[in-house]
Design a protein around this motif. Structure first.
Motif, mmCIF file in Angstrom:
data_model
loop_
_atom_site.group_PDB
_atom_site.id
_atom_site.type_symbol
_atom_site.label_atom_id
_atom_site.label_comp_id
_atom_site.label_asym_id
_atom_site.label_seq_id
_atom_site.Cartn_x
_atom_site.Cartn_y
_atom_site.Cartn_z
ATOM 1 N N MET A 192 0.813 -1.215 0.000
ATOM 2 C CA MET A 192 0.000 0.000 0.000
ATOM 3 C C MET A 192 0.847 1.267 0.000
ATOM 4 O O MET A 192 0.326 2.366 -0.180
ATOM 5 N N SER A 193 2.181 1.101 0.181
ATOM 6 C CA SER A 193 3.070 2.273 0.179
ATOM 7 C C SER A 193 3.843 2.415 -1.125
ATOM 8 O O SER A 193 4.536 3.414 -1.318
ATOM 9 N N GLN A 194 3.753 1.420 -2.017
ATOM 10 C CA GLN A 194 4.599 1.400 -3.204
ATOM 11 C C GLN A 194 3.959 2.177 -4.346
ATOM 12 O O GLN A 194 2.908 1.797 -4.857
ATOM 13 N N LEU A 217 -1.669 4.532 -0.175
ATOM 14 C CA LEU A 217 -2.439 4.798 1.035
ATOM 15 C C LEU A 217 -1.561 4.859 2.283
ATOM 16 O O LEU A 217 -2.041 5.237 3.349
ATOM 17 N N ILE A 218 -0.299 4.471 2.132
ATOM 18 C CA ILE A 218 0.624 4.444 3.253
ATOM 19 C C ILE A 218 1.859 5.278 2.916
ATOM 20 O O ILE A 218 2.382 5.212 1.805
ATOM 21 N N GLU A 267 9.576 2.770 8.984
ATOM 22 C CA GLU A 267 8.613 3.528 9.774
ATOM 23 C C GLU A 267 7.462 3.957 8.874
ATOM 24 O O GLU A 267 7.665 4.222 7.688
ATOM 25 N N THR A 268 6.297 4.059 9.467
ATOM 26 C CA THR A 268 5.094 4.203 8.659
ATOM 27 C C THR A 268 4.105 5.167 9.304
ATOM 28 O O THR A 268 4.046 5.293 10.534
ATOM 29 N N ARG A 269 3.323 5.798 8.430
ATOM 30 C CA ARG A 269 2.146 6.540 8.870
ATOM 31 C C ARG A 269 1.146 6.542 7.725
ATOM 32 O O ARG A 269 1.479 6.188 6.578
ATOM 33 N N LEU A 270 -0.077 6.911 8.021
ATOM 34 C CA LEU A 270 -1.112 6.965 6.995
ATOM 35 C C LEU A 270 -0.814 8.088 6.004
ATOM 36 O O LEU A 270 -0.354 9.166 6.383
ATOM 37 N N ALA A 271 -1.073 7.819 4.721
ATOM 38 C CA ALA A 271 -0.996 8.887 3.728
ATOM 39 C C ALA A 271 -2.196 9.804 3.912
ATOM 40 O O ALA A 271 -3.236 9.411 4.480
ATOM 41 N N LYS A 272 -2.072 11.021 3.424
ATOM 42 C CA LYS A 272 -3.154 11.987 3.584
ATOM 43 C C LYS A 272 -4.436 11.492 2.922
ATOM 44 O O LYS A 272 -5.544 11.690 3.437
ATOM 45 N N LEU A 273 -4.275 10.797 1.785
ATOM 46 C CA LEU A 273 -5.445 10.288 1.059
ATOM 47 C C LEU A 273 -6.212 9.256 1.877
ATOM 48 O O LEU A 273 -7.435 9.150 1.777
ATOM 49 N N SER A 274 -5.503 8.494 2.708
ATOM 50 C CA SER A 274 -6.171 7.479 3.534
ATOM 51 C C SER A 274 -7.160 8.094 4.504
ATOM 52 O O SER A 274 -8.124 7.439 4.920
#
Length: 830
Positions: free
Chosen positions: A98-100, A108-109, A130-137
């Motif tokens: 979801m981050s690629q 989304l990530i 390390e991860t966080r939600l993308a703004k679109l999520s």
């Protein structure tokens, strides 16, 4: 335990079930689970359960786009512990995907660290990233707290999780999906977010919008890796039915005569692509590619294919696009979960299902906001009323012994509602005395306006549509990106003849019985003696043919199969080398033997046929034009053989061919007019050629005007005029061509059509080879026996026939279909 199981419980405490029942019932549960709860996305939010749980868990942890990144391992642990009791690898893989940016059109990530690459590299371990939600999520998760979607217990009933996310944009089409369930699979490409939102808005405005109208908005798939999507018909079928095929091409340009690739097809691993191009170049040295370089850097993708100065750019490009993943096909299969059931849907049905979900979500959100505003208005109105009688309100509260009594007294005295009285009592005294009536009145006006607006949305469908459209436009303005994939309606024809890419070069090719092939250039011939012409022990060269790199070599095997080998794939050899084995190009069984070789320049113009005969007396003609193949790496069937049968001979049928001569081990021979042998496809068995029971055929070959030469296993050679063998109607036993000598266990080894000055090569059991000129052998009568040669038992005998397929040689003979040939065999058996 169910009543049925209790009834089946025996005295030993064992429940006895039929295996079929157990397997069916258990697999049914498993299939339902992986369809609904694992592999397929929900049409409403476009997410699989594991993706939804990851986003929800991160939202609950507060790891939103405006907060700091957290260790991925922290998130994976949260997801596994609370919502998704599966392996951490599968959860982390879903998180990484979801981050690629090369997998999702709108990631989304937001991941910090190594999250893999387009080269197929794996992401770093979860303890490093390390991860966080993308703004679109945030748009997928927005308003979860407002009762917009249903929640269900998690796996151990200790938590609640959403069954679907609110999803304020059509993620199902924007990011696509792929997955394999039991009996179902989905393969949906990403589309352009802006185009999908425009199509959603258009469908809200006009629910009866046609597919043609959708095509004016959504051009086709929009892959994050760009490229070119070809095939309007495939896109149209996919948009209409949910199933269709498009071709994705790499973007390229010509630079100093070289082919430069700047974008590659979706989900093609760049490293594997470069390797495959290199393999194709190595396997086809004649196409004029000097070098393949991957020059990708931080400025963008770049693969340089360096071409020779004489290389035809377009021909070579098309050849590479056809034979490597520079062009791939993408098969739409829009299978999604709708109302807990898998369904295949076109784009309009998907958008309508999403719009329905959006409306339901927005309705629930509006109802929540309305209830909240009404409750707040009720309190504000109570406060306004209380301020007008503030002294008396304070006196009542002071005169009450507790909170409940104060509420009761206020309601009794001023007719406040429970909510209003409770709010007044809960306010601190200084708040009551310092409250500004003007501010309360302003808030009251704002709340009344909000309530009117919410009621209008709930009662008027048009007003709700306008709100949804307004929100969608804002999302498009903020998150929309230009189209990356170019759409071309026509599919490019890549049918490049390999001959067009190859420089013609002439060879003389020797083929051995054991499958060795030796290609010699003209400069090699004549420099050395034949004694130095190397061969493998106990092997013999059975054919010598001239050919160019533009020709095909057909090798017929005793197993009833043939190999179609492009000559350019044969490595040039030297006089003193054994050559290359067929297994370097194709796969040949070690027990098989090559019985004949043919050179074909053009299959389409090859009107001749190959006559093949089996040991169990089956025979047929097969048109050469039907033997063209697209692969050279495997064998293709030439004759359907029964158990214990094998192919013993193969010869060329031309316009000069008049008859076929058969001979058995016991020396019986028969001649048939060539028209007696039906023409059939490569999969046919052929027809019976010999009537004698248990006679084993050693050869059945096509003749023009040649003499008949036979040789026995003991080295006896006999040459007779063909007319001595009578012409008969098939099938017959014929006449004895060679008396059988029981005492010395002598039998016929082979038969040849022979012309004057041809040479017969003989290999005996001691690996000795002698050569005899046909002119040195005297003619014999049928009953006559010649003296045998001073050799050991004969292992192989061959006359090197030069079977070259001439395109101007068109035999005029009737042909029989495969079915007719099969029927004839069956009739003869009866």
């Amino acid at each position: 335990m169910s009543k049925e199981e209790q009834n089946l419980l025996n005295e030993q405490g064992i429940i006895d079930y039929p295996l079929e029942t157990i397997i069916g019932e258990r697999f049914g549960r498993y299939a339902k689970y992986i369809i609904q709860e694992r592999a397929l996305p929900d049409v409403r939010d476009g997410l699989k359960p594991v993706q939804r749980r990851i986003l929800y868990a991160m939202n609950e942890l507060g790891i939103t786009n405006d907060k700091q990144h957290k260790k991925s391992a922290r998130i994976v642990g949260e997801v596994i512990g609370k919502y998704h009791p599966h392996g951490d690898g599968s959860v982390y893989d879903a998180l990484v995907r979801m981050s690629q940016s090369w997998k999702l059109g709108s990631p989304l990530i937001d991941m910090q660290g190594n999250n893999g690459s387009i080269d197929g590299d794996s992401a770093a371990a979860m303890r490093y990233t390390e991860t966080r939600l993308a703004k679109l999520s945030g748009l997928l998760l927005k308003d979860l707290e407002k009762n917009t979607v249903l929640f269900a217990p998690n796996f151990d009933d200790s938590e609640k999780e959403p069954t679907v996310l609110p999803a304020y944009f059509p993620n199902i089409l924007a990011n696509g999906a792929s997955g394999i369930a039991a009996g179902y699979a989905t393969n949906m490409p990403p589309h352009n977010l802006g185009e999908i939102i425009d199509a959603t808005i258009a469908l809200i405005d006009k629910p009866n919008l046609s597919l043609n109208d959708i095509f004016k908005i959504v051009k086709g798939p929009d892959f994050p890796t760009g490229g070119i999507a070809r095939g309007f018909d495939g896109i149209q079928n996919a948009f209409e039915t949910g199933k269709g095929r498009v071709f994705i091409q790499s973007k390229f340009h010509e630079e100093n005569g070289h082919l430069v690739i700047t974008e590659i097809p979706y989900e093609v691993v760049k490293q594997d692509l470069v390797r495959k191009i290199g393999e194709v170049v190595d396997a086809n040295p004649g196409i004029g590619v000097k070098e393949v370089r991957d020059e990708t850097d931080r400025t963008g993708l770049r693969i340089v294919i360096e071409l020779g100065t004489d290389t035809d750019f377009e021909v070579t490009r098309k050849f590479l696009f056809k034979n490597t993943p520079l062009q791939v096909s993408y098969n739409y299969n829009n299978v999604v979960i709708v109302n807990k059931q898998p369904m295949q849907m076109g784009i309009i049905l998907i958008l309508k299902a999403y719009i329905e979900h959006h409306r339901i979500t927005y309705t629930k959100r509006t109802e929540f906001e309305l209830a909240k505003a009404l409750k707040r208005l009720e309190i504000i109105e109570g406060l306004i009323k209380a301020i007008s009688v503030l002294d008396e309100v304070i006196a009542i509260i002071r005169g009450s012994s507790n909170r409940g009594e104060a509420i009761t007294n206020l309601i009794a005295r001023f007719q406040f509602s429970d909510v209003q009285a409770g709010a007044i009592v809960d306010l601190r005294l200084y708040r009551l005395t310092s409250t500004d009536i003007v501010k309360l009145q302003e808030e009251q006006a704002n709340l009344n306006a909000q309530i009117s607006h919410f009621n209008l949305i709930l009662k008027d469908e048009k007003a709700m549509n306008q709100e949804i459209i307004k929100n969608l436009k804002e999302i498009k303005d903020e998150f929309g990106v230009p189209r990356r994939t170019e759409i071309i309606n026509e599919i490019e024809a890549l049918d490049v003849e390999i001959k067009q890419t190859i420089v013609s070069k002439e060879f003389t090719i020797w083929i051995s019985r054991d499958g060795y092939v030796k290609a010699l250039e003209a400069s090699q011939i004549g420099k050395f003696s034949f004694d130095e012409f190397k061969r493998r022990p106990n092997d013999l060269w059975i054919s010598c043919v001239p050919a160019t790199t533009l020709d095909h070599l057909i090798l017929v095997s005793s197993a009833g199969v043939y190999y179609s080998i492009p000559v350019f794939k044969i490595n040039p050899s030297k006089w003193k080398e054994t050559g290359m084995h067929l297994n370097q190009i194709a796969t040949m069984n070690g027990n098989d033997k090559i019985v004949a070789a043919f050179v074909v320049n053009d299959f389409q113009d090859a009107k001749q046929e190959i006559l093949v005969a089996s040991r169990n007396a089956l025979i047929k003609r097969t048109p050469i034009e039907g033997m063209q193949t697209k692969m050279s790496s495997k064998a293709f069937k030439l004759m359907k053989l029964g158990d214990g049968d094998e192919l013993v001979s193969a010869s060329l049928v031309t316009s000069k061919t008049k008859f076929v001569t058969m001979v058995s081990e016991n020396g019986f021979s028969v001649r048939y007019d060539i028209e007696e042998i039906p023409s059939a496809s490569v999969t046919a068995k052929g027809v019976k050629s010999f009537s004698a029971k248990d006679e084993k055929i050693v050869a059945g070959k096509a003749f023009d005007n040649e003499d008949i030469v036979i040789i026995t296993n003991k080295g006896n050679i006999k040459k007779i005029k063909a007319d001595l063998v009578p012409m008969m109607n098939r099938p017959k036993k014929g006449v004895r061509l060679y008396p059988w000598n029981k005492k010395r266990d002598e039998f016929v080894k082979d038969l040849f059509p022979a012309n004057a000055n041809e040479v017969i090569n003989l290999l005996d059991e001691n690996d000795s080879v002698i050569q005899l000129n046909i002119n040195s052998i005297k003619y014999s009568d049928l009953e006559e026996i010649n003296n045998d040669l001073d050799m050991g038992d004969i292992d192989t005998a061959i006359i090197e026939k030069n079977y070259i397929i001439q395109t101007n040689d068109i035999p005029k003979m009737p042909r029989t279909s495969e079915n007719e040939s099969e029927n004839e065999v069956e009739t003869e058996k009866k």
